[in-house]
Write a protein that holds these residues in place. Structure first.
Motif, short mmCIF file in Angstrom:
data_model
loop_
_atom_site.label_atom_id
_atom_site.label_comp_id
_atom_site.label_asym_id
_atom_site.label_seq_id
_atom_site.Cartn_x
_atom_site.Cartn_y
_atom_site.Cartn_z
N ARG A 1 -7.00 -2.91 2.30
CA ARG A 1 -6.83 -1.47 2.39
C ARG A 1 -8.19 -0.77 2.32
NH1 ARG A 1 -5.06 1.01 -2.98
NH2 ARG A 1 -7.27 0.56 -3.29
N GLU B 1 -8.21 -3.32 -3.50
CA GLU B 1 -7.39 -4.03 -2.51
C GLU B 1 -8.25 -4.15 -1.28
OE1 GLU B 1 -3.39 -2.75 -1.40
OE2 GLU B 1 -3.22 -1.90 -3.41
N THR C 1 8.48 -1.32 -1.84
CA THR C 1 7.43 -1.82 -0.96
C THR C 1 6.32 -0.78 -0.90
OG1 THR C 1 8.38 -0.76 0.97
CG2 THR C 1 9.10 -3.02 0.48
N ARG C 2 5.17 -1.20 -0.39
CA ARG C 2 4.06 -0.26 -0.34
C ARG C 2 4.37 0.95 0.53
NH1 ARG C 2 -1.34 -3.03 0.95
NH2 ARG C 2 -1.05 -4.72 -0.52
N TYR D 1 3.44 5.59 -10.01
CA TYR D 1 3.15 4.41 -9.20
C TYR D 1 3.58 3.15 -9.91
CZ TYR D 1 0.77 7.32 -5.89
OH TYR D 1 0.51 8.27 -4.95
N ASP E 1 6.34 0.44 -8.65
CA ASP E 1 6.06 -0.99 -8.57
C ASP E 1 7.09 -1.79 -9.37
OD1 ASP E 1 3.93 -0.61 -6.97
OD2 ASP E 1 2.43 -0.66 -8.56
N ARG F 1 6.66 3.17 -1.32
CA ARG F 1 5.93 3.85 -2.38
C ARG F 1 5.15 5.03 -1.80
NH1 ARG F 1 1.44 0.42 -5.34
NH2 ARG F 1 0.22 1.36 -3.70
N PHE F 2 4.55 4.77 -0.65
CA PHE F 2 3.77 5.82 0.01
C PHE F 2 4.68 7.00 0.40
CE2 PHE F 2 2.03 7.83 3.82
CZ PHE F 2 0.75 8.12 3.39
#
Lengths: 366, 569
Positions: free
Chosen positions: B302, B299, B196-197, B187, B191, B200-201
């Motif tokens: 989230r 976060e 982007t998130r 992770y 980053d 990354r997912f």
């Protein structure tokens, strides 16, 4: 300290796992009261051999005789040995005292006698107060001593140590090393220790069995193994050694490029036979080189590595002209470096004593 | 003996190690275990499969039954129906369980412990319970039947809703395990590389969990394919494979056709089993020894979004349970909503009354005690005995087999094997013992794997050390291995108890009038239209499972404190 009759005799032991031969025709004799180390790189078969002796993993073929008794096909429980593993294998749910006394419980020994024996053993390994504790409350070194006490409790004829110190940190390892040796001297129990650590083997063993690729390379005292390695493998595995390709040039003489050197040992090989010379870095002389000394030449000093008590110098001999340069590593004492102004780029007179040169016939080296 | 004698007699042949007393005991134990597994698993399955190749008179007819089956449009439609509900349920359960598991493992939302506990509720109940709750919620007199906008809950809709409830914890357990092991470094790398998130997912999270997703998908799919409780109660006229088996056997006494449908039911289960094994093998390399375990950062956006989703799911789970609990207490639904314990007077209804509850308790206790002893000792012998390789492998394979056999199939197989008068074991038929045997066999694999995992974690040289100390291996087993593995052993026993308590499919063919069980009583009372008492009995099962689990948790804590003192540093 040795009898005429070996206590443990291994004859032609082999062990195969499918097509892979873990032990190739190993024969060995160990005498009563000896401390023997099986030394070799990982995968050389040393642990396999130990487990065959214990009967934990039986050999594929070959014969094992212990104390005059053929134990080749006996299960481990019918053999006479105590064993200590790298992982200690202490019973975590039993106290230290019950761990040590575990082997005594089935032997119809009266309870108070048992308690006394356990106390004696804990005293012996230097943990007199650890009895009521659990193994998890002890340090690694202490746990290993408990394991040792447990193995000794039943008074075995043979003590097997399978990398007993590998899981410990350096300082503890060193201390335990001397303690095991002291214990061995005191009890005189025949001991076999498996290790991959040459220093351990050199400092502890009466005799070292150097193993490689399932076979025995050499058996001998630490001094013999170090001074007179029987093969290039042994020389390379134990300590450091410079290997120099050379050609024989008559009795007791070899030629390295343009340089001709005297050697102590050289069988009657016909001149021109390719051989490999082995010279330990600490055997290269830089002081007191008299006019009549043999094998003297001038070398160029390259990299100098500071190793604390000593310096390791990369030396190059350039007299060979067209041939490749002769490269040597030499260990020089701090005194010598200071007194002789040894520095990078300097020229240095060196001598290689003939009796310190090992000659390996090329075909025979692995 | 002189020295020359020794040299002369040196053998060159292959050394065969003599077996010690220990080894003989272990080997005898393995033989007994093998026979036990053969009798309780292999032979029944064998007789079931051969039954599917016979006609009514017992003559061999080859695949005639199968072709009769394939040409029967009603039966074939059941296959499609089963596949449909299983497919839809799998999709829904996976989506929900993934988000839920993600919340539990990858966020810092509040109440994670509570959410985790609530999600396990369905495990405490027989699969009949969600179906009964659905009747009260969406049935003809349901509280919120309008929410279905005219659609009937009796049929695929009800089945899917019930199965989602029933399968949710199974999927969740696999997915939390899959998501729990993540490498923080991946992770951080993502980053640092400016992903982007979403990216990354897609590139880190999902690939890491893909084996878990596939495994969970197959588990859910198989559970639905082979579950009998939910469609039996709420399926209406929507036939599925599991209810077909029941109808063929109990309704029409057509054992041959029942065997054929069972054989068909084996297919998805075996497939799922095979896929799971392959995945297990691949999973190993996923996380290196140097991985840094993932720690989610806070976060708020989230975390609270996930909290909302998890809360909604948890509320639905609680509502399903609460509905059954409430309905079991209401005097006369929906006209008189006064509360009382009238429906708990089971002795006034058909289905075996309180006797069946006590039977269940007895059966579950025996299953837990005997099952744990057999399974753990068996796993130990398989893992730790020396030599006898083929025997050990055979026993291990037999122990893995039940995973691929649905309860309904195993139950039917027991009829075929134990019922014929020619079988010397036929005296077991109709006894509590056969129910215990069946339950142990049915839940053998998971328990076995738990035992093996625990055994693999302890030092492999205990047996070597005892051999060198001349202490028999079984002494060390009792004095060291069992105490050290106590947490796993207690875990196995509670797993067996709760499953034996809640199972329907495994035992529905095997009970006799003297050995009716609580879960069977739920089924029969629901069949007879006594839905409120059925709900009450289902709740009794939940209360019992929950109480036992609670006692177990406290007792384990206490026991561990006393016996596992050594764990403290």
């Amino acid at each position: 300290m040795t009898d005429a009759e070996p206590y443990l005799r291994l004859e032609r032991i082999t062990k195969s796992f499918g097509p892979f031969q873990a032990l190739k025709d190993v024969s060995l004799e160990i005498f009563r009261g000896e401390f023997v180390c099986f030394l070799g790189p990982s995968g050389c078969g040393k642990t396999t051999l130990l487990r065959a002796i214990a009967g934990l993993d039986v050999q594929t073929s070959g014969r094992i005789e212990q104390g005059g008794r053929d134990v080749s096909d006996l299960p481990a429980s019918a053999r006479d040995f105590g064993i200590v593993f790298q992982s200690y294998a202490l019973f975590p749910n039993l106290t230290v005292a019950r761990n040590v006394g575990y082997g005594l419980e089935s032997r119809k020994i009266p309870r108070d006698e048992r308690t006394r024996r356990v106390a004696d053993l804990l005293e012996l390994v230097g943990l007199p107060d650890a009895g009521p504790k659990f193994p998890g409350q002890l340090s690694g070194g202490q746990q290993q001593r408990v394991a040792l006490a447990r193995a000794l409790a039943i008074g075995p004829g043979l003590l097997l140590l399978d990398e007993p110190l590998s899981a410990l940190d350096a300082r503890v390892r060193q201390r335990l090393r001397t303690e095991i040796v002291r214990l061995h001297r005191r009890l005189g129990v025949t001991t076999i220790m498996v290790t991959h650590d040459q220093e351990e083997a050199l400092t502890m063993a009466d005799r070292i069995v150097v193993m490689n690729q399932g076979g025995i390379e050499q058996v001998g005292t630490p001094l013999t193994i170090y001074r007179h390695p029987a093969s290039r493998f042994v020389a390379d595995f134990i300590g450091h050694m410079n290997f120099i390709p050379a050609l024989t040039a008559g009795p007791g003489r070899v030629r390295v490029g343009a340089l001709e050197l005297e050697t102590g040992e050289l069988d009657d090989l016909p001149p021109g036979t390719p051989v490999t010379l082995g010279v330990r870095p600490e055997d290269i002389q830089v002081r007191d080189i008299g006019g009549h000394a043999a094998n003297v030449f001038s070398a160029h000093v390259g990299e100098l590595e500071f190793l604390g008590g000593i310096w390791r110098a990369a030396l190059t001999e350039r007299s060979m002209g067209a041939g490749p340069a002769l490269e040597l590593r030499a260990d020089l004492s701090s005194n010598a470096v200071r007194d002789l102004d040894v520095a990078r780029g300097a020229e240095l007179m060196v001598a290689v004593p003939p009796e310190r040169i090992r000659v390996f016939v090329q075909g025979a080296s692995p | 003996m002189t020295r020359t004698d020794l040299v002369v007699s040196a053998p060159v042949g292959i050394v065969r190690q003599k077996a010690g007393w220990d080894d003989w005991v272990m080997r005898a134990g393995l033989v007994v275990l093998g026979l036990y597994l053969a009798i309780t698993i292999v032979l029944p399955l064998w007789s079931m499969l051969s039954k599917s190749l016979e006609d009514h008179s017992g003559a061999f007819v080859g695949l005639a039954n199968y072709s009769a089956y394939a040409s029967n449009p009603v039966l074939v439609r059941s296959i499609l129906n089963s596949l449909t509900v299983a497919g839809v349920t799998t999709a829904i359960t996976l989506a929900l369980a993934f988000v839920y598991a993600y919340g539990l493992t990858r966020s810092r939302m509040p109440g994670r412990g509570l959410f985790r506990a609530v999600a396990m509720i369905p495990l405490l109940a027989p699969s009949l319970l969600p179906a009964i709750s659905l009747i009260y919620l969406f049935g003809n007199q349901g509280v919120i039947r309008d929410w279905l906008m005219g659609w009937s809950v009796y049929g695929p809709i009800g089945i899917v809703m019930g199965e989602v409830f029933y399968t949710f914890p199974h999927a969740l357990m696999i997915l939390t395990t899959a998501l729990a092991v993540a490498d923080q470094r991946l992770y951080e790398a993502a980053d640092c590389l400016g992903a982007t998130r979403f990216r990354r997912f897609m590139t880190v999270t999902l690939p890491g969990a893909r084996y878990g997703l596939v495994s969970a998908g197959f588990v859910v799919f198989t559970l639905v394919m082979t579950d009998f409780g939910v469609p039996k109660v709420i399926g209406g006229s929507y036939d599925v494979l599991a209810t077909d088996v029941y109808k063929q056997v109990v309704g029409q006494q057509n054992f041959q056709m029942g065997a054929v449908v069972s054989a068909v039911l084996l297919i998805p289960a075996i497939l799922a089993f095979a896929v799971d094994r392959i995945i297990q093998r691949r999973q190993v390399s996923q996380l290196g020894g140097r991985a840094v375990s993932f720690r989610p950062s806070a976060e708020p956006l989230r975390d609270w979004t996930l909290f909302a989703v998890c809360a909604a799911v948890a509320l639905v789970l609680l509502a399903m349970l609460g509905m059954a609990g409430f309905a079991s207490l209401v005097k006369f639904w929906p006209y008189n909503l006064e509360l009382g314990l009238r429906h708990y007077s089971f002795d006034l209804m058909d289905g075996g009354g309180w006797g069946s509850y006590w039977n269940s308790l007895k059966m579950a206790s025996w299953t837990a005690v005997i099952g744990t002893a057999v399974i753990f000792t068996g796993a130990w012998m398989i893992e730790k005995s020396r030599g006898a390789g083929p025997l050990r492998t055979a026993c291990h394979l037999l122990a893995m087999l039940p995973m691929a056999v649905p309860g309904l199939v195993l139950g039917l197989a027991y009829i075929f094997f134990f019922n014929p008068a020619g079988n010397p074991l036929s005296f077991l038929y109709g006894t509590l013992a056969i129910l215990v045997m069946n339950s142990i066999a049915h839940f053998y694999t998971v328990s076995h794997l738990t035992a093996v995992t625990a055994l693999k974690q302890i030092d492999p040289e205990f047996e070597s050390v005892s051999a060198s100390l001349k202490i028999p291996a079984y002494t060390t087993f009792l004095r060291v291995t069992v105490p050290v593995c106590l947490p796993a052993i207690l875990g196995i026993s509670i797993y067996l108890f709760i499953n034996a308590m809640t199972t329907v499919s495994g035992v529905v063919f095997l009970y006799s009038p003297d050995t009716t069980l609580a879960s069977i009583a739920v089924l029969n009372m629901d069949d007879a239209g006594d839905i409120a008492p059925a709900a009450a009995m289902a709740m009794m099962i939940v209360y019992t499972s929950a109480a036992v689990k609670l006692i177990h948790a406290t007792a384990t804590g206490g026991l561990l404190r006393v016996t596992q003192r050594w764990r403290a540093r």
